[in-house]
Motif scaffolding. Structure first.
Motif, PDB file in Angstrom:
ATOM      1  N   GLN A   4      34.701 -38.500  53.977  1.00 10.98           N
ATOM      2  CA  GLN A   4      33.472 -37.750  53.373  1.00 10.98           C
ATOM      3  C   GLN A   4      33.706 -36.821  52.269  1.00 10.98           C
ATOM      4  N   ASN A   5      34.875 -36.392  52.091  1.00  7.16           N
ATOM      5  CA  ASN A   5      35.422 -35.263  51.284  1.00  7.16           C
ATOM      6  C   ASN A   5      35.930 -35.969  49.863  1.00  7.16           C
ATOM      7  N   ALA A   6      35.967 -37.463  49.822  1.00  9.31           N
ATOM      8  CA  ALA A   6      36.243 -37.815  48.553  1.00  9.31           C
ATOM      9  C   ALA A   6      35.044 -37.639  47.471  1.00  9.31           C
ATOM     10  N   ALA A   7      35.396 -37.477  46.320  1.00  9.46           N
ATOM     11  CA  ALA A   7      34.728 -37.282  45.189  1.00  9.46           C
ATOM     12  C   ALA A   7      33.375 -38.433  45.017  1.00  9.46           C
ATOM     13  N   ARG A   8      32.096 -38.232  44.640  1.00  3.15           N
ATOM     14  CA  ARG A   8      31.336 -39.198  44.359  1.00  3.15           C
ATOM     15  C   ARG A   8      31.551 -40.021  43.058  1.00  3.15           C
ATOM     16  N   ALA A   9      32.076 -39.227  42.012  1.00  5.18           N
ATOM     17  CA  ALA A   9      32.342 -39.869  40.727  1.00  5.18           C
ATOM     18  C   ALA A   9      33.577 -40.147  40.288  1.00  5.18           C
ATOM     19  N   CYS A  10      34.104 -40.590  39.343  1.00  7.47           N
ATOM     20  CA  CYS A  10      35.265 -41.139  38.756  1.00  7.47           C
ATOM     21  C   CYS A  10      35.382 -40.568  37.384  1.00  7.47           C
ATOM     22  N   GLY A  11      36.433 -40.359  37.093  1.00  2.91           N
ATOM     23  CA  GLY A  11      36.761 -39.820  35.608  1.00  2.91           C
ATOM     24  C   GLY A  11      37.490 -41.217  34.711  1.00  2.91           C
ATOM     25  N   ILE A  12      37.010 -41.596  33.680  1.00  6.87           N
ATOM     26  CA  ILE A  12      37.684 -42.665  32.896  1.00  6.87           C
ATOM     27  C   ILE A  12      38.238 -42.112  31.546  1.00  6.87           C
ATOM     28  N   ARG A 112      37.705 -52.885  38.310  1.00  8.30           N
ATOM     29  CA  ARG A 112      39.015 -52.725  38.978  1.00  8.30           C
ATOM     30  C   ARG A 112      39.184 -51.219  39.723  1.00  8.30           C
ATOM     31  N   ALA A 113      38.563 -50.229  39.240  1.00 13.72           N
ATOM     32  CA  ALA A 113      38.701 -48.959  39.539  1.00 13.72           C
ATOM     33  C   ALA A 113      37.721 -49.029  41.184  1.00 13.72           C
ATOM     34  N   GLU A 114      36.789 -49.764  41.121  1.00 14.80           N
ATOM     35  CA  GLU A 114      36.063 -49.992  42.349  1.00 14.80           C
ATOM     36  C   GLU A 114      36.656 -50.642  43.450  1.00 14.80           C
ATOM     37  N   ALA A 115      37.500 -51.560  42.759  1.00 12.06           N
ATOM     38  CA  ALA A 115      38.287 -52.694  44.017  1.00 12.06           C
ATOM     39  C   ALA A 115      39.170 -51.635  44.423  1.00 12.06           C
ATOM     40  N   GLY A 116      39.532 -50.513  43.821  1.00 16.63           N
ATOM     41  CA  GLY A 116      41.036 -49.974  44.315  1.00 16.63           C
ATOM     42  C   GLY A 116      40.549 -48.766  44.920  1.00 16.63           C
ATOM     43  N   ALA A 117      39.289 -48.132  44.662  1.00 12.12           N
ATOM     44  CA  ALA A 117      38.763 -47.334  45.705  1.00 12.12           C
ATOM     45  C   ALA A 117      37.975 -47.860  46.781  1.00 12.12           C
ATOM     46  N   GLY A 118      37.612 -49.071  46.986  1.00 11.51           N
ATOM     47  CA  GLY A 118      36.876 -49.504  48.070  1.00 11.51           C
ATOM     48  C   GLY A 118      35.276 -49.248  48.107  1.00 11.51           C
ATOM     49  N   ARG A 119      34.802 -48.707  46.841  1.00  7.40           N
ATOM     50  CA  ARG A 119      33.529 -48.359  46.935  1.00  7.40           C
ATOM     51  C   ARG A 119      32.951 -48.380  45.271  1.00  7.40           C
ATOM     52  N   ASP A 120      31.490 -48.482  45.279  1.00  3.49           N
ATOM     53  CA  ASP A 120      31.174 -48.259  43.736  1.00  3.49           C
ATOM     54  C   ASP A 120      30.839 -46.948  43.332  1.00  3.49           C
ATOM     55  N   PHE A 121      31.169 -46.896  42.020  1.00  3.99           N
ATOM     56  CA  PHE A 121      30.746 -45.630  41.096  1.00  3.99           C
ATOM     57  C   PHE A 121      29.463 -45.791  40.382  1.00  3.99           C
ATOM     58  N   GLU A 122      28.682 -44.833  40.459  1.00  2.00           N
ATOM     59  CA  GLU A 122      27.580 -44.352  39.639  1.00  2.00           C
ATOM     60  C   GLU A 122      27.649 -43.508  38.628  1.00  2.00           C
TER      61      GLU A 122
END
Length: 421
Positions: A4-12, A112-122
């Motif tokens: 639950q403490n993981a960030a919602r967003a990623c940086g590209i 690839r990022a979503e596969a590595g994180a195991g979740r979607d990024f919006e």
């Protein structure tokens, strides 16, 4: 990953040569593995004609080098802000827009990022150079808008940007123990970007950092420009560059520039380019060198040669000389490249980098001895002559080398957490 403490967003960090994705999660590295356990995905697409699919990254380069029939494209980021962005190119008889090719790669990066994180990024924070285009605010804005539009097309719903050198600063700040005035030097594949910023353990908790940024600057000079100069000055003379025609005019140079520039190599393979070369071949004073150029183009070996030049550039960071073997073009042919010759070939580019750093200090109203630290990042920041030039401008500063390929992505992940939770 259900933390639950993981960030919602990623940086590209969509780079000219390599791309990365960062994502903050407790107790783990912020960089996501994108290919073969590595954090970088080379910004390369290969359309394999024999198997009828697109490959990306190292796999794309491997299939090209193995000799599969197809079309290789690299340095796609260089299209942003250029007149080519609205053009098309032919792939297996189909006209594909360069915008579509950018979308194809960024979509793969997201998947690839979503596969590595195991979740979607919006939500995403995208890195951007200080200037996509020098001295043209309208073209620069268009480049950012184009990248944002592509990000929306691949499924991001909330999109924002951060300057790449500022992102690198946040990565460096995550590990410092005291306040420092830092010059960030980010030398990427396509641009050189800089920021002067105050960093400290106390400041890194602040959401608002505009008061800490003393100046930013950038210039459209990067590793691919170093490659081009090394190719033109050290290799292309073997293929007739700067030779003469029988009327003593110089050989037309456009095809050599195309072959020495990553994102225009395929232009050398067009029917018009071939016909133009045939016209000048009859009048060449050194036709055997033109024969090598014909062979290079017939074999569609431009990307192979560009990779050899890039490898030579990297080798010359540690060695005084490097030999490129050109046997695929002509048995026994080779080219000896020296570090001093390389440095001479890029001297004008390094002057522009030094001038940009000098202007940055002037804009901030600072003397050189006020800077505590120079933080180097970006895959092209290892060129010794470049570092020596910066060191001469700031002789008293402490020099630190960051993760040359991961600092920006890590800093963008920190920013993504702050902006989107």
């Amino acid at each position: 990953m259900n933390d639950q403490n993981a960030a919602r967003a990623c940086g590209i960090d969509f780079g000219t040569s390599n791309s990365t994705v960062g994502w903050l999660r407790p107790g783990q590295d912020s960089m996501l593995a994108l290919e073969d356990g590595k954090i970088t995905l080379p910004s390369v697409v290969f359309f394999n004609y024999e198997e009828d699919y697109a490959r990306f990254g190292r796999a794309a380069l491997a299939e090209y080098m193995e000799g599969y029939e197809g079309r290789l494209m690299r340095s796609l980021k260089s299209l942003l802000g250029s007149s080519l962005i609205d053009s098309q190119t032919e792939v297996q008889g189909k006209a594909l827009s360069f915008r579509y090719l950018l979308k194809l790669f960024i979509q793969e990066l997201k998947l690839r990022a979503e596969a590595g994180a195991g979740r979607d990024f919006e939500q995403v924070v995208l890195g951007r150079p200080v200037y996509f285009v020098d001295d043209n605010p309208q073209a620069d804005k268009l480049a950012e808008d184009t990248l944002a539009d592509i990000a929306r097309q691949v499924g991001f719903k909330e999109i924002s940007f951060q300057l790449e050198p500022i992102a690198a600063a946040f990565d460096y700040e995550s590990n410092i123990q005291k306040e420092e005035l830092v010059l960030i030097v980010d030398i990427g594949g396509g641009t050189s970007d800089f920021t002067l910023i105050r960093l400290s353990p106390e400041r890194r908790g602040h959401d608002e950092r505009r008061g800490d940024i003393l100046a930013t600057g950038g210039v459209h000079v990067g590793g691919t420009d170093f490659d081009r100069q090394l190719s033109l000055h050290g290799v292309m003379p073997q293929f007739g560059f700067k030779t003469r025609l029988r009327n003593n005019a110089e050989m037309p140079s456009s095809q050599y520039f195309n072959l020495a520039t990553w994102h225009t190599i395929n232009f050398a393979y067009t029917r018009k380019a071939w016909m133009d070369l045939q016209d000048v071949h009859r009048d060449a004073a050194e036709p055997q060198k033109l024969d090598r150029l014909f062979k290079l183009i017939q074999e569609r070996a431009g990307h192979w040669l560009a990779m050899e030049v890039e490898a030579a550039k990297i080798a010359l960071s540690d060695q005084d000389s490097h030999r490129i073997l050109l046997d695929p073009i002509e048995k026994g042919l080779s080219c000896e490249l020296g570090r001093l010759d390389f440095e001479d070939s890029i001297a004008g580019l390094l002057d522009r980098v030094r001038a940009t750093v000098g202007k940055l200090l002037a804009d901030a109203g600072l003397k050189a001895d006020a800077v505590d630290t120079v933080f180097f990042t970006g895959g092209s920041s290892g060129v010794p002559a470049l570092r020596a030039g910066v060191r001469a401008l700031l002789p008293n500063a402490h020099h630190v080398e960051g993760n040359l390929f991961g600092s920006i992505g890590s800093g963008l992940a920190i920013e993504a957490k702050k902006r989107y939770g």
